[in-house]
Scaffold this active site. Structure first.
Site, PDB file in Angstrom:
ATOM      1  N   ASP A 159      12.557  18.833 -42.283  1.00 23.66           N
ATOM      2  CA  ASP A 159      11.229  18.222 -42.288  1.00 23.66           C
ATOM      3  C   ASP A 159      11.418  16.713 -42.191  1.00 23.66           C
ATOM      4  OD1 ASP A 159       8.228  18.432 -44.407  1.00 23.66           O
ATOM      5  OD2 ASP A 159       8.548  17.716 -42.368  1.00 23.66           O
ATOM      6  N   ALA A 160      11.691  16.281 -40.954  1.00 25.27           N
ATOM      7  CA  ALA A 160      12.046  14.896 -40.689  1.00 25.27           C
ATOM      8  C   ALA A 160      10.875  14.117 -40.093  1.00 25.27           C
ATOM      9  CB  ALA A 160      13.233  14.856 -39.737  1.00 25.27           C
ATOM     10  N   LYS A 161       9.963  14.863 -39.468  1.00 21.57           N
ATOM     11  CA  LYS A 161       8.805  14.238 -38.819  1.00 21.57           C
ATOM     12  C   LYS A 161       9.268  13.070 -37.940  1.00 21.57           C
ATOM     13  CE  LYS A 161       5.408  15.732 -42.265  1.00 21.57           C
ATOM     14  NZ  LYS A 161       6.224  16.260 -43.358  1.00 21.57           N
ATOM     15  N   ARG A 162      10.269  13.356 -37.116  1.00 21.89           N
ATOM     16  CA  ARG A 162      10.829  12.338 -36.241  1.00 21.89           C
ATOM     17  C   ARG A 162      10.083  12.288 -34.917  1.00 21.89           C
ATOM     18  NH1 ARG A 162      12.926  11.091 -40.531  1.00 21.89           N
ATOM     19  NH2 ARG A 162      15.169  10.937 -40.909  1.00 21.89           N
ATOM     20  N   THR A 217      10.612  19.214 -37.776  1.00 20.09           N
ATOM     21  CA  THR A 217       9.213  18.801 -37.608  1.00 20.09           C
ATOM     22  C   THR A 217       9.167  17.513 -36.792  1.00 20.09           C
ATOM     23  OG1 THR A 217       9.296  17.662 -39.759  1.00 20.09           O
ATOM     24  CG2 THR A 217       8.371  19.884 -39.727  1.00 20.09           C
TER      25      THR A 217
END
Lengths: 272, 272
Positions: free
Chosen positions: A92-95, A119
């Protein structure tokens, strides 16, 4: 194995839609673990041992590991090594960045560390997804409608007749429909219902239950397909703050995970 | 000191709008550095020594440091220690999450590592900015109109009479107008012109010159205020691939930075 295939197989084999969120804050680790060489790694290992028979996967929010600065990556490595091969793992890095830069994130999280999926922030468009999508057995979860109050700032903006989140979904699907799922906060039941009706083969990652106060029953009832995972973290991993040893910790945390899995399955069974 | 004040002072003191991008790819480091304990740290130190009299600041794209996994954070620390106190530092992390999680990114990048500022993804709304904004002398650069082709996927979507990027700017300004700047890719000259005319006190971070082929002259002519920095990375830091020792490397890289600074200032002077 293609992630979509592994995903369905894992849901079936584990009979679980529960993803345990390893959002490990070192200040919340029980005292008996604090003298460990890497307390976060130690904590995660115990949580994984306690919960692996009840979960279909694990999600690590990378912020918690970055906060640990020097020991963070070591903790990620050891956690991934402890997670059974058939369970799904989510960074869950939301990169998201330009293509050449996103490629480096893909190398770090998917190739080197070996997460199954990641993510992704949609704002910069397809560059932010393509390098991840190029990896054969990997998967992206694009942020669509998030669980936080800030979701109201942009995600519901009307673009013609459609809200922005819906345009994000349609556009992202066009990049690669077989390797793309979406993040929908649990409280967005109306939109989850619409989404899962229109796109019955597209998986959803659903945070926002538990400490973030979404209603599990309403969320389950809104789903029109079963390709979903529900992430729960604090209510499980911090269930035993006063545990004085590993056995006690695992017993309490394991029970919390079992109950969470059963609660999801219970609501699924009684759905009309 | 408030970042906005430091920003203006630094632009003035250094007489430079050049931010050097330390996007350090270990595969592109000259051979003579490769046997170093931490080649990325070594490379950055030499680049900083060579360029610090020509730059107003440094931007580290965190993807390059995550790619280095275990040695990445050490390289960031050592680079920040080498950068003169009066120059501005930017963590190009493009982070964004729910509030409690974003708080951890703020602790890592702004508190612990000590960057002056950080780039932020707007999609999840104000949660993604507020923890950073809470820090007294810190600053956020919100992605508005990015330099990559994927910018066309969502950033120009029409929301009523306005494109999405403009709504992002207006909304983000409302969260804290004194501590917020925006990322605009260099090629978006029409929008840069409008933006800097309407908001004369809001700083811009401008990538996309050099290897990404924006036209420096057109970009400079589009600006209606001088509170901007132009990021250049590859054309400077990789100017000396065959250098055989530190002195040779620094001479070539230093000259590339000097030329870049002078080119920007040259176009500024001849603007009508």
């Amino acid at each position: 194995m293609h992630f979509a295939k592994k995903f369905k197989q894992t849901l079936r084999e584990t009979n679980s839609h529960l993803v345990v969120g390893l959002d490990t804050d070192v200040s919340k680790i029980p005292v008996f673990m604090k003298s460990s060489v890497n307390p976060i790694a130690e904590f995660n290992n115990l949580v994984i041992e306690a919960t692996k028979e009840f979960a279909c996967g694990y999600k690590l929010n990378i912020a918690f590991y970055e906060r640990a600065i020097d020991s963070g990556f070591a903790a990620i490595r050891s956690s991934l090594a402890a997670i059974p091969e058939n369970l799904i793992t989510i960074a869950d890095a939301k990169r998201g960045d330009i293509e050449n830069t996103t490629e480096l994130y893909a190398q770090a999280f998917l190739d080197e560390l070996g997460f199954d999926s990641i993510t992704v922030q949609p704002y910069m468009g397809q560059d932010s997804a393509r390098p991840f999508l190029r990896r054969k057995n990997k998967f992206v979860w694009i942020l669509a409608l998030t669980s936080n109050y800030g979701a109201n700032d942009f995600q519901f903006l009307q673009v013609g007749k459609q809200p922005l989140w819906e345009i994000v979904v349609e556009k992202a699907i066009s990049w690669n429909e077989h390797k793309t799922g979406f993040v929908f906060g649990a409280s967005h039941t109306k939109e989850i219902s619409k989404m899962t009706k229109n796109l019955p083969e597209v998986p959803l990652l659903i945070p926002g239950i538990g400490a973030q106060k979404g209603s599990l029953e309403k969320t389950i009832n809104a789903l029109n397909h079963n390709l979903f995972v529900i992430n729960q973290s604090r209510s499980i991993i911090y269930a035993a703050p006063k545990a004085e040893n590993a056995e006690e910790f695992k017993a309490i945390v394991g029970e919390a995970a079992m109950k969470a899995r059963d609660e999801i399955n219970g609501f699924l069974m009684i759905k009309k």
